[in-house]
Scaffold this active site. Structure first.
Site, PDB file in Angstrom:
ATOM      1  N   ASP A  67     -10.394  -5.349  -0.808  1.00 19.99           N
ATOM      2  CA  ASP A  67      -9.401  -4.795   0.126  1.00 19.99           C
ATOM      3  C   ASP A  67     -10.086  -3.935   1.184  1.00 19.99           C
ATOM      4  OD1 ASP A  67      -7.146  -3.682   1.315  1.00 19.99           O
ATOM      5  OD2 ASP A  67      -6.544  -2.508  -0.433  1.00 19.99           O
ATOM      6  N   MET A  87       1.039   5.223  -0.108  1.00 19.80           N
ATOM      7  CA  MET A  87       0.188   6.385   0.194  1.00 19.80           C
ATOM      8  C   MET A  87       1.020   7.658   0.182  1.00 19.80           C
ATOM      9  SD  MET A  87      -1.899   4.852   3.401  1.00 19.80           S
ATOM     10  CE  MET A  87      -2.598   3.203   3.362  1.00 19.80           C
ATOM     11  N   ASP A  96       0.831  -1.209   0.000  1.00 15.46           N
ATOM     12  CA  ASP A  96       0.000   0.000   0.000  1.00 15.46           C
ATOM     13  C   ASP A  96       0.862   1.254   0.000  1.00 15.46           C
ATOM     14  OD1 ASP A  96      -2.805  -0.967   0.234  1.00 15.46           O
ATOM     15  OD2 ASP A  96      -2.018  -1.933   2.030  1.00 15.46           O
TER      16      ASP A  96
HETATM   17  C1  DX5 Z   1      -6.187   0.624   3.133  1.00 16.48           C
HETATM   18  C2  DX5 Z   1      -5.302  -0.349   2.413  1.00 16.48           C
HETATM   19  C3  DX5 Z   1      -5.483  -1.746   2.799  1.00 16.48           C
HETATM   20  C4  DX5 Z   1      -5.206  -2.075   4.245  1.00 16.48           C
HETATM   21  C5  DX5 Z   1      -6.057  -3.233   4.617  1.00 16.48           C
HETATM   22  O1  DX5 Z   1      -6.057   1.866   2.540  1.00 16.48           O
HETATM   23  O2  DX5 Z   1      -5.540  -0.268   1.006  1.00 16.48           O
HETATM   24  O3  DX5 Z   1      -4.756  -2.632   1.940  1.00 16.48           O
HETATM   25  O4  DX5 Z   1      -3.872  -2.379   4.496  1.00 16.48           O
HETATM   26  O5  DX5 Z   1      -5.952  -3.464   5.978  1.00 16.48           O
HETATM   27  P1  DX5 Z   1      -7.038  -4.305   6.796  1.00 16.48           P
HETATM   28  O6  DX5 Z   1      -7.077  -5.680   6.174  1.00 16.48           O
HETATM   29  O7  DX5 Z   1      -6.523  -4.266   8.171  1.00 16.48           O
HETATM   30  O8  DX5 Z   1      -8.366  -3.597   6.615  1.00 16.48           O
HETATM   31 ZN    ZN Z   2      -4.572  -1.790  -0.269  1.00 12.97          ZN
END
Ligand code: DX5
Ligand code: ZN
Length: 222
Positions: free
Chosen positions: A175, A37, A35
């Site tokens: 996701d 960001m 991920d």
């Molecule tokens: C959120 C991410 C996810 C996150 C999911 O912005 O895109 O991939 O890591 O985490 P969980 O499974 O804990 O919701």
């Molecule tokens: Zn993600």
């Protein structure tokens, strides 16, 4: 159809990355969800190109890179060079999604497109014949550990229906908030690539968590 686990590194113990990646890989995890960001597209900052390039040397898992950044077109080649196998960008983050898909494919990576919870699934229609994977967000992107948004499941069903009707070949990835309690809901709806952060790397027993997911996948693979 094979169902694939893509555990999100966002939830890993960052003091022991190598050890935890190995646990997941040895337990048979095919994908690693990364991920990225930028603090602009989402209100959080995670990690980027040099981190992915470093990890590439320590694992064979397929790198499923989820770009939560504005203007992904500026960085596609750099992420590919760092080791991304699948490059996943947000429809909302660019003015020309078709061009980004073409750009990703030109690097030899698989192209995936993603929508935020408030974006209608119909907005994806012009791109469905071109992508290798569609990612349905079941939380607002930006943070791990949020609760699963049940109202997004219909999008998975719709994408699954369109896929059957039109003969599309994309994988359907989900996701956000996926754990052993919500897993069957997304599998029933037709998802076949499952992201899980807290429910895999957030657990004390990472290998056990991977195996628990895979047990459920077996029921659906038939
Ligand atoms: C959120 C991410 C996810 C996150 C999911 O912005 O895109 O991939 O890591 O985490 P969980 O499974 O804990 O919701
Ligand atoms: Zn993600």
């Amino acid at each position: 159809m094979a169902i694939l686990l893509s555990p999100s590194m966002l939830a890993i113990d960052f003091a022991n990355i190598g050890e935890n990646l190995k646990k997941a890989e040895d337990a048979g995890t095919p994908y690693l969800h990364l991920d990225v960001m930028d603090g602009v597209f989402v209100p959080n900052i995670s990690f980027g190109i040099p981190v992915i390039a470093g990890l590439r040397k320590s694992t064979q898992m397929i790198f499923d890179v989820h770009l939560m950044i504005v203007e992904p077109e500026k960085y596609v080649e750099a992420f590919r060079k760092a080791g991304a196998d699948i490059i996943n960008f947000h429809l909302e983050a660019t003015e020309d999604p078709a061009a980004v898909i073409g750009q990703i494919k030109a690097t030899g990576a698989k192209a995936a497109i993603t929508i935020k919870p408030k974006t209608p699934v119909e907005d994806l229609l012009p791109y469905l014949s071109e992508v290798d994977m569609v990612l349905v967000m079941t939380v607002e992107p930006g943070f791990g550990g949020q609760s699963f948004m049940e109202d997004q499941v219909e999008k998975i069903r719709t994408l699954s229906k369109w896929k059957k009707e039109q003969g599309y070949t994309y994988d359907i990835e989900v996701d956000g908030g996926v754990n052993l309690k919500t897993l069957r809901t997304v599998l029933d709806a037709g998802a076949n690539v499952i992201v899980a952060g807290s429910a895999v790397f957030g657990k004390e027993d990472v290998a056990g968590a991977v195996r628990d997911f895979m047990e459920v996948f077996k029921e659906y693979e038939g």
